[in-house]
Design a protein around this motif. Structure first.
Motif, PDB file in Angstrom:
ATOM      1  N   GLU A 156      11.781 -17.682 -18.156  1.00 58.68           N
ATOM      2  CA  GLU A 156      11.881 -18.018 -16.649  1.00 58.68           C
ATOM      3  C   GLU A 156      11.923 -16.350 -15.849  1.00 58.68           C
ATOM      4  O   GLU A 156      11.346 -16.364 -14.738  1.00 58.68           O
ATOM      5  CB  GLU A 156      12.809 -18.876 -16.128  1.00 58.68           C
ATOM      6  N   ARG A 157      12.138 -15.264 -16.503  1.00 62.15           N
ATOM      7  CA  ARG A 157      12.589 -14.002 -15.845  1.00 62.15           C
ATOM      8  C   ARG A 157      11.305 -13.119 -16.258  1.00 62.15           C
ATOM      9  O   ARG A 157      11.267 -12.239 -16.026  1.00 62.15           O
ATOM     10  CB  ARG A 157      13.796 -13.642 -16.494  1.00 62.15           C
ATOM     11  N   ASP A 158      10.387 -13.673 -16.970  1.00 61.25           N
ATOM     12  CA  ASP A 158       9.003 -12.958 -17.243  1.00 61.25           C
ATOM     13  C   ASP A 158       8.330 -12.617 -16.058  1.00 61.25           C
ATOM     14  O   ASP A 158       7.758 -13.568 -15.309  1.00 61.25           O
ATOM     15  CB  ASP A 158       8.111 -13.495 -18.453  1.00 61.25           C
ATOM     16  N   LEU A 159       8.400 -11.315 -15.543  1.00 63.30           N
ATOM     17  CA  LEU A 159       7.706 -11.141 -14.338  1.00 63.30           C
ATOM     18  C   LEU A 159       6.265 -10.232 -14.494  1.00 63.30           C
ATOM     19  O   LEU A 159       5.762 -10.029 -13.555  1.00 63.30           O
ATOM     20  CB  LEU A 159       8.570 -10.338 -13.611  1.00 63.30           C
ATOM     21  N   SER A 160       5.958 -10.392 -15.682  1.00 66.28           N
ATOM     22  CA  SER A 160       4.584  -9.702 -16.221  1.00 66.28           C
ATOM     23  C   SER A 160       3.398 -10.346 -15.370  1.00 66.28           C
ATOM     24  O   SER A 160       2.627  -9.439 -15.166  1.00 66.28           O
ATOM     25  CB  SER A 160       4.392  -9.518 -17.584  1.00 66.28           C
ATOM     26  N   ALA A 161       3.409 -11.401 -14.877  1.00 59.86           N
ATOM     27  CA  ALA A 161       2.285 -12.071 -14.400  1.00 59.86           C
ATOM     28  C   ALA A 161       2.589 -12.369 -12.886  1.00 59.86           C
ATOM     29  O   ALA A 161       1.754 -12.781 -12.145  1.00 59.86           O
ATOM     30  CB  ALA A 161       2.296 -13.718 -15.081  1.00 59.86           C
ATOM     31  N   LEU A 162       3.584 -11.599 -12.357  1.00 57.97           N
ATOM     32  CA  LEU A 162       3.786 -11.757 -11.005  1.00 57.97           C
ATOM     33  C   LEU A 162       2.618 -10.714 -10.319  1.00 57.97           C
ATOM     34  O   LEU A 162       2.641  -9.632 -10.559  1.00 57.97           O
ATOM     35  CB  LEU A 162       5.248 -11.166 -10.580  1.00 57.97           C
ATOM     36  N   GLU A 163       1.944 -11.117  -9.443  1.00 55.70           N
ATOM     37  CA  GLU A 163       1.079 -10.653  -8.518  1.00 55.70           C
ATOM     38  C   GLU A 163       1.519 -10.111  -7.098  1.00 55.70           C
ATOM     39  O   GLU A 163       1.790 -11.305  -6.625  1.00 55.70           O
ATOM     40  CB  GLU A 163      -0.541 -10.947  -8.619  1.00 55.70           C
ATOM     41  N   LEU A 164       1.776  -9.085  -6.756  1.00 56.89           N
ATOM     42  CA  LEU A 164       2.041  -8.841  -5.396  1.00 56.89           C
ATOM     43  C   LEU A 164       1.022  -8.540  -4.367  1.00 56.89           C
ATOM     44  O   LEU A 164       0.007  -8.137  -4.797  1.00 56.89           O
ATOM     45  CB  LEU A 164       3.238  -7.844  -5.396  1.00 56.89           C
ATOM     46  N   PRO A 165       1.103  -9.304  -3.106  1.00 55.11           N
ATOM     47  CA  PRO A 165       0.097  -8.952  -1.948  1.00 55.11           C
ATOM     48  C   PRO A 165       0.049  -7.595  -1.832  1.00 55.11           C
ATOM     49  O   PRO A 165       0.834  -6.820  -1.674  1.00 55.11           O
ATOM     50  CB  PRO A 165       0.167  -9.740  -0.954  1.00 55.11           C
ATOM     51  N   GLN A 166      -1.087  -7.060  -1.350  1.00 54.79           N
ATOM     52  CA  GLN A 166      -1.052  -5.534  -1.003  1.00 54.79           C
ATOM     53  C   GLN A 166      -0.573  -5.326   0.506  1.00 54.79           C
ATOM     54  O   GLN A 166      -1.307  -5.147   1.422  1.00 54.79           O
ATOM     55  CB  GLN A 166      -2.454  -5.094  -0.944  1.00 54.79           C
ATOM     56  N   TRP A 167       0.546  -5.796   0.825  1.00 51.44           N
ATOM     57  CA  TRP A 167       0.991  -5.867   2.175  1.00 51.44           C
ATOM     58  C   TRP A 167       1.374  -4.319   2.474  1.00 51.44           C
ATOM     59  O   TRP A 167       2.078  -3.506   1.861  1.00 51.44           O
ATOM     60  CB  TRP A 167       2.397  -6.505   2.201  1.00 51.44           C
ATOM     61  N   GLY A 168       0.853  -3.909   3.721  1.00 51.52           N
ATOM     62  CA  GLY A 168       1.213  -2.628   4.254  1.00 51.52           C
ATOM     63  C   GLY A 168       0.692  -1.262   3.288  1.00 51.52           C
ATOM     64  O   GLY A 168       0.125  -1.781   2.325  1.00 51.52           O
ATOM     65  N   ARG A 169       1.153  -0.126   3.918  1.00 47.80           N
ATOM     66  CA  ARG A 169       0.722   0.955   3.141  1.00 47.80           C
ATOM     67  C   ARG A 169       1.728   2.147   3.522  1.00 47.80           C
ATOM     68  O   ARG A 169       2.403   1.906   4.503  1.00 47.80           O
ATOM     69  CB  ARG A 169      -0.429   1.389   3.248  1.00 47.80           C
ATOM     70  N   LEU A 170       1.702   3.006   2.776  1.00 49.39           N
ATOM     71  CA  LEU A 170       2.455   4.407   3.234  1.00 49.39           C
ATOM     72  C   LEU A 170       1.776   5.354   3.532  1.00 49.39           C
ATOM     73  O   LEU A 170       0.657   5.642   2.833  1.00 49.39           O
ATOM     74  CB  LEU A 170       3.419   4.794   2.074  1.00 49.39           C
ATOM     75  N   ARG A 171       1.677   5.970   4.692  1.00 48.85           N
ATOM     76  CA  ARG A 171       0.929   7.052   5.444  1.00 48.85           C
ATOM     77  C   ARG A 171       1.620   8.242   5.123  1.00 48.85           C
ATOM     78  O   ARG A 171       2.664   8.254   6.106  1.00 48.85           O
ATOM     79  CB  ARG A 171       0.271   6.641   6.645  1.00 48.85           C
ATOM     80  N   GLU A 172       1.074   9.271   4.892  1.00 47.25           N
ATOM     81  CA  GLU A 172       1.624  10.740   4.953  1.00 47.25           C
ATOM     82  C   GLU A 172       1.072  11.305   5.912  1.00 47.25           C
ATOM     83  O   GLU A 172      -0.208  11.421   6.384  1.00 47.25           O
ATOM     84  CB  GLU A 172       1.117  11.397   3.504  1.00 47.25           C
ATOM     85  N   THR A 173       2.026  11.948   6.894  1.00 42.77           N
ATOM     86  CA  THR A 173       1.468  12.532   8.350  1.00 42.77           C
ATOM     87  C   THR A 173       1.109  13.767   8.416  1.00 42.77           C
ATOM     88  O   THR A 173       0.506  14.340   9.094  1.00 42.77           O
ATOM     89  CB  THR A 173       2.480  11.920   9.184  1.00 42.77           C
ATOM     90  N   GLY A 174       1.758  14.523   7.584  1.00 38.94           N
ATOM     91  CA  GLY A 174       1.759  16.058   7.727  1.00 38.94           C
ATOM     92  C   GLY A 174       2.818  16.539   8.565  1.00 38.94           C
ATOM     93  O   GLY A 174       2.965  18.011   8.899  1.00 38.94           O
ATOM     94  N   ASP A 175       3.488  15.653   9.509  1.00 35.46           N
ATOM     95  CA  ASP A 175       4.422  16.103  10.371  1.00 35.46           C
ATOM     96  C   ASP A 175       5.780  16.195   9.535  1.00 35.46           C
ATOM     97  O   ASP A 175       6.267  15.446   8.968  1.00 35.46           O
ATOM     98  CB  ASP A 175       4.602  15.032  11.267  1.00 35.46           C
ATOM     99  N   PRO A 176       6.305  17.668   9.635  1.00 37.07           N
ATOM    100  CA  PRO A 176       7.646  17.979   8.880  1.00 37.07           C
ATOM    101  C   PRO A 176       8.681  16.987   9.561  1.00 37.07           C
ATOM    102  O   PRO A 176       9.818  16.841   8.768  1.00 37.07           O
ATOM    103  CB  PRO A 176       7.994  19.632   9.394  1.00 37.07           C
ATOM    104  N   TRP A 177       8.537  16.475  10.786  1.00 35.92           N
ATOM    105  CA  TRP A 177       9.678  15.793  11.427  1.00 35.92           C
ATOM    106  C   TRP A 177       9.514  14.331  11.183  1.00 35.92           C
ATOM    107  O   TRP A 177      10.401  13.324  11.587  1.00 35.92           O
ATOM    108  CB  TRP A 177      10.046  16.274  12.789  1.00 35.92           C
ATOM    109  N   ASP A 178       8.348  13.697  10.821  1.00 36.33           N
ATOM    110  CA  ASP A 178       8.024  12.404  10.569  1.00 36.33           C
ATOM    111  C   ASP A 178       7.041  12.408   9.334  1.00 36.33           C
ATOM    112  O   ASP A 178       5.856  12.053   9.426  1.00 36.33           O
ATOM    113  CB  ASP A 178       7.391  12.045  11.822  1.00 36.33           C
ATOM    114  N   PRO A 179       7.408  12.655   8.325  1.00 33.90           N
ATOM    115  CA  PRO A 179       6.609  12.937   6.994  1.00 33.90           C
ATOM    116  C   PRO A 179       5.742  11.805   6.743  1.00 33.90           C
ATOM    117  O   PRO A 179       4.691  11.812   6.046  1.00 33.90           O
ATOM    118  CB  PRO A 179       7.387  13.703   5.865  1.00 33.90           C
ATOM    119  N   TYR A 180       6.576  10.665   6.607  1.00 33.48           N
ATOM    120  CA  TYR A 180       5.864   9.244   6.011  1.00 33.48           C
ATOM    121  C   TYR A 180       6.147   8.268   6.960  1.00 33.48           C
ATOM    122  O   TYR A 180       7.056   8.234   7.710  1.00 33.48           O
ATOM    123  CB  TYR A 180       6.578   9.050   4.668  1.00 33.48           C
ATOM    124  N   GLN A 181       4.984   7.463   7.297  1.00 37.73           N
ATOM    125  CA  GLN A 181       5.225   6.246   7.940  1.00 37.73           C
ATOM    126  C   GLN A 181       4.667   5.088   7.182  1.00 37.73           C
ATOM    127  O   GLN A 181       3.668   4.840   6.498  1.00 37.73           O
ATOM    128  CB  GLN A 181       4.234   6.489   9.070  1.00 37.73           C
TER     129      GLN A 181
END
Length: 96
Positions: A8-33
């Motif tokens: 029951e704990r075998d998670l190898s078949a678990l597929e997660l949706p591609q919810w959201g993303r991480l954006r690199e901003t290049g701003d030193p005060w707000d590097p990731y969003q």
């Protein structure tokens, strides 16, 4: 421990949706969003990132935490619909 609990704990078949993303901003005060499915910045995550930055954490730490948070939100979005204050939320970020 039941014998079938391991299966029951075998998670190898678990597929997660591609919810959201991480954006690199290049701003030193707000590097990731963290961006939700609607293309909006997740304010709750940004507040967390700002706290980490204020505590003197490196940008690489912020990125690592952000990717972990993104994985967690993808898992939650595959399992739950979250409502907050009568408004529909998608994993803590307003749906629109």
């Amino acid at each position: 421990m039941p014998e079938n609990e391991e299966a029951e704990r075998d998670l190898s078949a678990l597929e997660l949706p591609q919810w959201g993303r991480l954006r690199e901003t290049g701003d030193p005060w707000d590097p990731y969003q963290l961006i939700d499915n609607n293309g909006q910045v997740c304010a709750e995550a940004q507040a967390f990132f700002k706290d980490l930055q204020a505590a003197g954490r490196e940008d690489t730490t912020l990125r690592s935490y952000a990717l972990d948070l993104l994985r967690w939100l993808r898992f939650l979005s595959s399992r739950f619909s979250i409502a907050h204050g009568g408004r529909e939320f998608e994993c803590g970020c307003p749906a629109g």
